[in-house]
Design an enzyme around this catalytic site. Structure first.
Site, PDB file in Angstrom:
ATOM      1  N   HIS A 471       0.829  -1.299   0.005  1.00  0.00           N
ATOM      2  CA  HIS A 471       0.034  -0.113  -0.016  1.00  0.00           C
ATOM      3  C   HIS A 471       0.759   1.300  -0.142  1.00  0.00           C
ATOM      4  O   HIS A 471       0.641   2.164   0.871  1.00  0.00           O
ATOM      5  CB  HIS A 471      -0.979   0.046   1.155  1.00  0.00           C
ATOM      6  CG  HIS A 471      -1.922  -1.226   1.341  1.00  0.00           C
ATOM      7  ND1 HIS A 471      -2.373  -1.429   2.402  1.00  0.00           N
ATOM      8  CD2 HIS A 471      -2.328  -1.980   0.416  1.00  0.00           C
ATOM      9  CE1 HIS A 471      -3.081  -2.688   2.395  1.00  0.00           C
ATOM     10  NE2 HIS A 471      -3.157  -2.922   1.080  1.00  0.00           N
ATOM     11  N   PRO A 472       1.877   1.529  -1.040  1.00  0.00           N
ATOM     12  CA  PRO A 472       2.717   2.441  -0.930  1.00  0.00           C
ATOM     13  C   PRO A 472       1.998   3.881  -1.308  1.00  0.00           C
ATOM     14  O   PRO A 472       0.993   3.829  -2.094  1.00  0.00           O
ATOM     15  CB  PRO A 472       3.756   2.450  -1.834  1.00  0.00           C
ATOM     16  CG  PRO A 472       2.925   1.249  -3.063  1.00  0.00           C
ATOM     17  CD  PRO A 472       2.235   0.557  -2.055  1.00  0.00           C
TER      18      PRO A 472
END
Length: 554
Positions: A471-472
Site C-alpha cells: 500500500h505505498p
C-alpha cells in the site's frame, strides 16, 4: 498525435480520470506500458497470488535494504498491465475511515474532508451488500449506480463466521458495513469482484471509456513530461523503439503509481534541485517534496494450525487447483470466484485512539502472498498490523536513464512507536483467537509461535517476518500552494508548472485506514471533477465514532 488530455498510466486513478473526462466529451489518450489483462491469472479472483509475482504483469520493484528489518529488501509489486495495480491486487475494497480525510483537510488538502470525498465514493460504487449488511446498509452511505461493482463473498467456510464471532466475544462490535457509517468492528469483507470475475478499473472504467469513442489507449513507455515555458505540453514516450511526443492540448495527468509518478516528475525536472543536479537533469521546478513522504502498511501473518481439515489446504495441490480452475472457467463460480478474504476486523489499539488503527484480513489457509503454503498443513491466518505508522521513506532516482528502476527506501519501523504498536497488535490478536468461537479450531500457533512472549522475542520476529501489505503512497503530497514540501495543490495541480496534475495515491498526505485501491479510485473520480471545474455537493452524513474511545480500548 494529440488529445485534449494525456494520462500516464491506466491504473486505479488513471483509468477513472480518463472515463470521467471522456464522459464529459473530452478527447483523452491513456499511455500504458504494460500488456493485456486477459486470461485467468488476472481475471480469476482466487489466482491473485500469481500476477503480482509474474514479471509480465509486475514492475518487479523492491526496496533498498531496510536498516530496521535486518537489511531485508521487501518486494513492492506494482501493476505493469492494463488496469495497473487493480489488475494484480487482492481485490479488497476499503474506503478508509472518515477521519483519514478530515486529517487530510487539516494538513492542507482543503476540500478533501470526509464530507467532500464521500459523494465521490458513492458516485463510483455499485454496492451489492446483501442481506447480511443489515439496516445500516440502507442509511445512504453507499452508492448503487457507479461503474465499480463491490460484493461480499458467501463465507461458506465456517472459519469466516467463527472469526467474526470471536471478535464479538472479545468485546468488539460487529459492524454490518465497515465501508458505511461504522468502520470499527468485525464483519464481512468486501471485494471488487463481479459475477465471479476481478472487477478491475480496466473492466469498470477503461473499456467503457474506450467504447465512448474519444478515449484511446496507447501502448508505450512514458519517459518524461515535456515542459516548455513552464507548461506541460505533452509526454515523451518510447513506442516500439521510436521516441515521440504525445501532445496534450490542455493538460497532462500523471497517474503512474507512487513509485513511478515521482520518478517521472524528477526526470521531467520537477523535484529537489540538488538531487536533479546530481543526475544532470535541468531544473524546471524546485519541489523537494517529490519522492518524499513515502508511506506503506506493514503487516505480519499470524498463522494457526487447525484442529480439523476444514481449511483450503486440501485444495493446495495440482489436482485441487485444477478442479477449482476448471469450475471457474466453465461457470465463473466456486472457490475460484472469491479472493478468500471474506471476513475482516478494524479495532483501536488502546484507549485514547479515536478510530481504528489495526486492521485484520482473515484467510482460511496458512499461505503467503507468494503462494508458499505453511509447512503446518491445515491451518489459517490473519494478516494484521498498525495502520498509521509515523515512519517515512523516499523514492529517488537511481540514474537519469528512464528505464532505470527508482531507488525505494521505505525506512520501515524507524520509529519506536512502530515496535510498540506491532507488539500490541500481536497481543490483541492472541486474545481474539482464544475466544470460544475460534479456540475450538486452533491446535497451535504456528507463527509467531506462542513461545514468543517477551518484547525482545516479538521484536526479533517482526524484524525477520514483517512484510509489506503493498500500500505505498504519499510521494507527491497534496497541500497548500505555499507549503514548500507539497507537490500538488488541492486541485491536484503540480505547484510551479502549468498544465500538469497528479492523480493517484502519490498525493495522499497521510496513508488511509486499510487497502488503498478504493481511495485511489476515489482520487481519480475527484481529480477529474477538479480538472473539469466542477464538484459534487458535500455530504452531511456523519460517521459513527465510539462514545467511549477516550477511556476504553473496546
Amino acid at each position: 498525435m494529440i488529445a485534449d488530455y494525456v494520462v500516464i498510466g491506466s491504473g486505479s486513478a488513471g483509468s477513472t480520470v480518463a472515463y470521467r473526462l471522456g464522459e464529459a466529451g473530452k478527447s483523452v489518450i491513456v499511455i500504458e506500458q504494460g500488456g493485456s489483462d486477459a486470461g485467468p491469472f488476472i481475471q480469476m479472483p482466487a489466482a491473485l497470488s500469481y500476477p503480482m509475482n509474474m514479471p509480465m504483469y509486475d514492475w518487479g520493484f523492491a526496496s533498498e535494504p531496510e536498516p530496521h528489518l535486518g537489511g531485508r529488501r521487501l518486494v513492492t509489486p506494482r501493476g505493469r498491465v492494463i488496469g495497473g495495480s487493480s489488475s494484480i491486487n487482492g481485490m479488497v475494497y476499503v474506503r478508509g475511515h472518515a477521519r483519514d480525510y478530515d486529517t487530510w483537510d487539516a494538513m492542507g488538502a482543503q476540500g478533501w474532508s470526509y464530507a467532500d470525498v464521500l459523494p465521490y465514493f458513492q458516485r463510483m460504487e455499485s454496492w451489492h451488500g446483501g442481506a447480511d449488511a443489515g439496516p445500516a446498509g440502507d442509511t445512504g452511505f453507499r452508492g448503487t449506480n457507479g461503474p465499480l461493482h463491490i460484493t461480499r463473498g458467501p463465507r461458506s467456510n465456517p472459519l469466516f463466521d467463527a472469526f467474526i464471532a470471536a471478535g464479538r466475544q472479545a468485546g468488539y462490535p460487529v459492524t454490518p458495513d465497515y465501508n458505511g457509517q461504522s468502520q470499527e468492528g468485525f464483519g464481512a469483507m468486501e471485494a471488487t469482484i463481479w459475477k465471479g470475475r476481478r472487477w478491475s478499473v480496466a473492466n469498470a472504467y477503461l473499456r467503457p471509456a474506450m467504447k465512448q469513442g474519444n478515449v484511446s489507449l496507447i501502448r508505450a513507455f512514458a519517459r518524461r513530461v515535456v515542459i516548455e515555458g513552464g507548461r506541460a505540453i505533452g509526454v515523451e514516450v518510447d513506442r516500439g523503439g521510436q521516441i515521440e511526443v504525445i501532445r496534450a492540448a490542455q493538460e497532462v495527468i500523471v497517474s503512474a503509481s507512487p513509485l513511478n509518478t515521482p520518478k517521472i516528475l524528477m526526470l521531467s525536472g520537477i523535484g529537489d534541485a540538488a538531487h536533479l543536479a546530481d543526475h544532470q537533469i535541468p531544473l524546471v521546478a524546485h519541489r523537494p517534496g517529490v519522492g518524499a513522504n513515502l508511506q506503506d502498511h506493514l503487516e505480519i501473518y499470524m498463522q494457526f494450525q487447525a484442529t480439523r481439515p476444514i481449511t483450503l489446504y486440501k485444495y493446495w495441490n495440482i489436482w485441487g487447483k485444477a478442479m477449482i480452475g476448471a469450475q471457474w472457467m466453465m461457470t465463473r463460480t466456486g472457490l475460484g470466484a472469491s479472493n478468500q478474504f471474506e471476513a475482516c476486523g478494524f479495532i483501536r489499539s488502546k484507549a485514547g485512539v479515536e478510530y481504528p488503527d489495526i486492521q485484520y484480513h482473515f484467510l482460511p489457509i496458512a499461505v503467503r502472498y507468494d503462494g508458499k503454503a505453511s509447512a503446518g498443513g491445515h491451518g489459517f491466518q490473519v494478516h494484521t498490523g498498525p495502520m498509521r505508522s509515523k515512519s517515512r521513506g523516499s523514492v529517488t532516482l537511481r540514474s537519469s536513464d528512464p528505464r532505470s528502476a527508482p531507488k525505494i527506501q521505505f525506512n520501515y519501523m524507524s520509529q519506536d512507536s512502530d515496535w510498540a504498536d506491532f507488539r500490541n497488535a500481536i497481543r490483541l490478536t492472541r486474545e481474539i483467537f482464544v475466544q470460544p468461537a475460534m479456540k475450538q479450531h486452533v491446535k497451535s500457533e504456528l507463527q509467531p509461535g506462542f513461545a514468543l512472549q517477551t518484547d525482545e522475542d516479538l521484536n526479533s520476529f517482526l524484524r525477520d517476518h514483517a512484510e509489506s501489505a503493498y500500500h505505498p503512497c504519499g510521494t507527491a503530497r497534496m497541500g497548500r500552494a505555499d507549503d514548500p514540501l507539497a507537490v500538488v495543490d488541492p486541485d491536484c495541480r503540480v505547484i510551479g508548472v502549468e498544465g500538469l496534475r497528479v492523480a493517484d495515491s502519490s498525493i495522499f498526505p497521510q496513508i488511509t485506514n486499510g487497502n488503498l485501491n478504493g481511495p485511489s479510485i476515489m482520487t481519480g473520480e475527484k481529480a477529474a471533477d477538479h480538472i473539469l471545474g466542477r464538484k459534487l455537493p458535500k455530504s452531511n452524513l456523519e460517521p459513527a465514532i465510539s462514545a467511549t474511545w477516550r477511556t476504553a480500548q473496546r
